[in-house]
Design a protein around this motif. Structure first.
Motif, mmCIF file in Angstrom:
data_model
loop_
_atom_site.group_PDB
_atom_site.id
_atom_site.type_symbol
_atom_site.label_atom_id
_atom_site.label_comp_id
_atom_site.label_asym_id
_atom_site.label_seq_id
_atom_site.Cartn_x
_atom_site.Cartn_y
_atom_site.Cartn_z
ATOM 1 N N GLY A 62 0.779 -1.225 0.000
ATOM 2 C CA GLY A 62 0.000 0.000 0.000
ATOM 3 C C GLY A 62 0.810 1.275 0.000
ATOM 4 N N VAL A 63 2.134 1.177 -0.069
ATOM 5 C CA VAL A 63 2.989 2.364 -0.049
ATOM 6 C C VAL A 63 3.571 2.594 -1.441
ATOM 7 N N PRO A 64 3.449 3.811 -1.997
ATOM 8 C CA PRO A 64 4.056 4.089 -3.298
ATOM 9 C C PRO A 64 5.572 4.258 -3.163
ATOM 10 N N LEU A 65 6.285 3.606 -4.060
ATOM 11 C CA LEU A 65 7.741 3.671 -4.082
ATOM 12 C C LEU A 65 8.195 3.998 -5.494
ATOM 13 N N THR A 66 9.412 4.465 -5.628
ATOM 14 C CA THR A 66 10.054 4.562 -6.931
ATOM 15 C C THR A 66 11.254 3.626 -6.926
ATOM 16 N N HIS A 67 11.305 2.764 -7.921
ATOM 17 C CA HIS A 67 12.324 1.714 -8.023
ATOM 18 C C HIS A 67 13.198 2.010 -9.234
ATOM 19 N N CYS A 68 14.494 2.226 -9.000
ATOM 20 C CA CYS A 68 15.452 2.510 -10.066
ATOM 21 C C CYS A 68 16.467 1.376 -10.148
ATOM 22 N N ILE A 69 16.828 1.003 -11.359
ATOM 23 C CA ILE A 69 17.751 -0.107 -11.562
ATOM 24 C C ILE A 69 19.005 0.383 -12.272
ATOM 25 N N ALA A 70 20.161 0.059 -11.706
ATOM 26 C CA ALA A 70 21.438 0.266 -12.370
ATOM 27 C C ALA A 70 21.950 -1.089 -12.830
ATOM 28 N N ASP A 71 22.116 -1.240 -14.134
ATOM 29 C CA ASP A 71 22.564 -2.493 -14.743
ATOM 30 C C ASP A 71 24.034 -2.332 -15.129
ATOM 31 N N PRO A 72 24.935 -3.198 -14.637
ATOM 32 C CA PRO A 72 26.357 -3.027 -14.946
ATOM 33 C C PRO A 72 26.684 -3.110 -16.432
ATOM 34 N N ARG A 200 7.658 6.152 10.833
ATOM 35 C CA ARG A 200 7.392 6.227 9.391
ATOM 36 C C ARG A 200 8.070 7.475 8.832
ATOM 37 N N ALA A 201 8.692 7.347 7.686
ATOM 38 C CA ALA A 201 9.384 8.475 7.074
ATOM 39 C C ALA A 201 9.573 8.202 5.593
ATOM 40 N N ILE A 202 9.906 9.245 4.847
ATOM 41 C CA ILE A 202 10.390 9.078 3.487
ATOM 42 C C ILE A 202 11.789 8.494 3.601
ATOM 43 N N ARG A 203 11.997 7.302 3.040
ATOM 44 C CA ARG A 203 13.259 6.595 3.227
ATOM 45 C C ARG A 203 13.723 6.024 1.890
ATOM 46 N N HIS A 215 19.682 -2.100 -7.124
ATOM 47 C CA HIS A 215 18.300 -1.635 -7.033
ATOM 48 C C HIS A 215 18.239 -0.507 -6.006
ATOM 49 N N PHE A 216 17.864 0.668 -6.469
ATOM 50 C CA PHE A 216 17.696 1.830 -5.609
ATOM 51 C C PHE A 216 16.207 2.075 -5.437
ATOM 52 N N VAL A 217 15.762 2.157 -4.198
ATOM 53 C CA VAL A 217 14.335 2.317 -3.915
ATOM 54 C C VAL A 217 14.150 3.523 -3.012
ATOM 55 N N ILE A 218 13.233 4.399 -3.390
ATOM 56 C CA ILE A 218 12.929 5.579 -2.596
ATOM 57 C C ILE A 218 11.422 5.640 -2.371
ATOM 58 N N ALA A 219 11.014 5.880 -1.146
ATOM 59 C CA ALA A 219 9.592 5.938 -0.812
ATOM 60 C C ALA A 219 9.010 7.273 -1.266
ATOM 61 N N ASP A 220 7.798 7.219 -1.780
ATOM 62 C CA ASP A 220 7.086 8.436 -2.158
ATOM 63 C C ASP A 220 6.012 8.784 -1.144
ATOM 64 N N ALA A 221 5.960 8.029 -0.057
ATOM 65 C CA ALA A 221 5.093 8.297 1.090
ATOM 66 C C ALA A 221 5.790 7.678 2.300
ATOM 67 N N PRO A 222 5.441 8.085 3.507
ATOM 68 C CA PRO A 222 6.121 7.524 4.681
ATOM 69 C C PRO A 222 6.030 6.005 4.731
ATOM 70 N N VAL A 223 7.160 5.376 5.063
ATOM 71 C CA VAL A 223 7.263 3.919 5.088
ATOM 72 C C VAL A 223 8.024 3.517 6.340
#
Length: 274
Positions: A62-72, A200-203, A215-223
């Motif tokens: 139920g928490v929106p996240l942004t998931h970024c991928i760095a591929d070597p 809970r925080a933006i983490r 895999h870099f993940v950043i919360a878009d709402a408190p988690v």
């Protein structure tokens, strides 16, 4: 997180607010598309992202996240420092000024720092060690042992807890940053985490999967810590994952125009290979 010594937040998760001083983090939307659920992702298929972006919106518990991928195969990772003076001091925008954004996949904060914006833990930039491994005890999230190190040389990237790093890594890597706490250690959640604790925080955090992708993940709402850690363990299958920070967690994604505002010091830069 801005690290203020000796007035630090306590080790208890509920007591540490992760709230920085100064401007709050401000996020722009990505591409206006609806988030995809984490459960809908297949293990080897990255989440649907905007054209040209390495990042995509997902939802987990139920928490929106942004998931970024760095591929070597397609990206390089390096560390940098935000400028310490000028109108854009302590911001990703300050780092971005004058750069060719077409070379950048994304940039995010790289761990905790002091009042001078310098890292409080191990930090290597272009093979130059700017700060030693920090093994001291203390309060606050950084000292919630075990903490850990994200590091790498060339196309080999790793996350290790700090004591394992100290015992086993002899050669200086091309880049490295220390933060804490670890989110996942050898496939298990950090022992001090509750399943879904009250803090809970933006983490944000980072983990490396079995294929060597970061895999870099950043919360878009408190988690909560537990939720963020479970996403790395259960959805991304990263055996080790490292917490980067809370509330000052920021992302620059040139492909979507997202430029978060918040006070930062150390940075992780994911660049596109030619």
């Amino acid at each position: 997180m801005k690290f203020v010594f000796p007035l630090l937040c306590g080790l208890a998760l509920a007591a540490c607010s992760d709230r920085p001083e100064g401007d709050p983090v401000v996020r722009t939307s990505l591409d206006g598309s609806a988030p995809v659920t984490a459960a809908a992702q297949e293990e080897d298929i990255p989440p649907k992202s905007a054209i040209g972006s390495s990042c995509a919106p997902v939802q987990f518990e139920g928490v929106p996240l942004t998931h970024c991928i760095a591929d070597p195969d397609r990206h390089a990772i390096s560390t940098a420092l935000a400028p310490v003076s000028g109108e854009l001091a302590g911001s990703i925008a300050g780092f971005a000024a004058g750069r060719n954004e077409s070379d950048i996949a994304f940039v995010t904060n790289a761990g905790m720092y002091g009042d001078d914006l310098k890292p409080i833990g191990y930090f290597v930039r272009d093979r130059e060690r700017l700060a030693e491994l920090n093994r001291v005890d203390g309060s606050g999230n950084f000292h919630m042992k075990p903490n850990g190190v994200l590091f790498g040389t060339g196309t080999t990237w790793r996350v290790l807890d700090s004591e394992t790093f100290y015992r086993t890594v002899g050669d200086r890597p091309g880049f490295g940053t220390q933060s804490g706490p670890m989110l996942v250690i050898n496939g298990k959640l950090h022992p001090d985490f509750q399943d879904n604790g009250p803090s809970r925080a933006i983490r944000n955090g980072v983990g490396i999967d079995a294929k060597g992708r970061a895999h870099f993940v950043i919360a878009d709402a408190p988690v909560s810590f537990g939720q963020l850690a479970r996403y790395f363990r259960d959805e991304l299958k990263t055996p080790n994952a490292l917490y980067l920070d809370g509330n000052v967690s920021t992302l620059w994604d040139p492909a979507t125009g997202r430029m978060d505002r918040g006070r930062v010091g150390p940075l992780l830069v994911v660049s596109k290979k030619p």
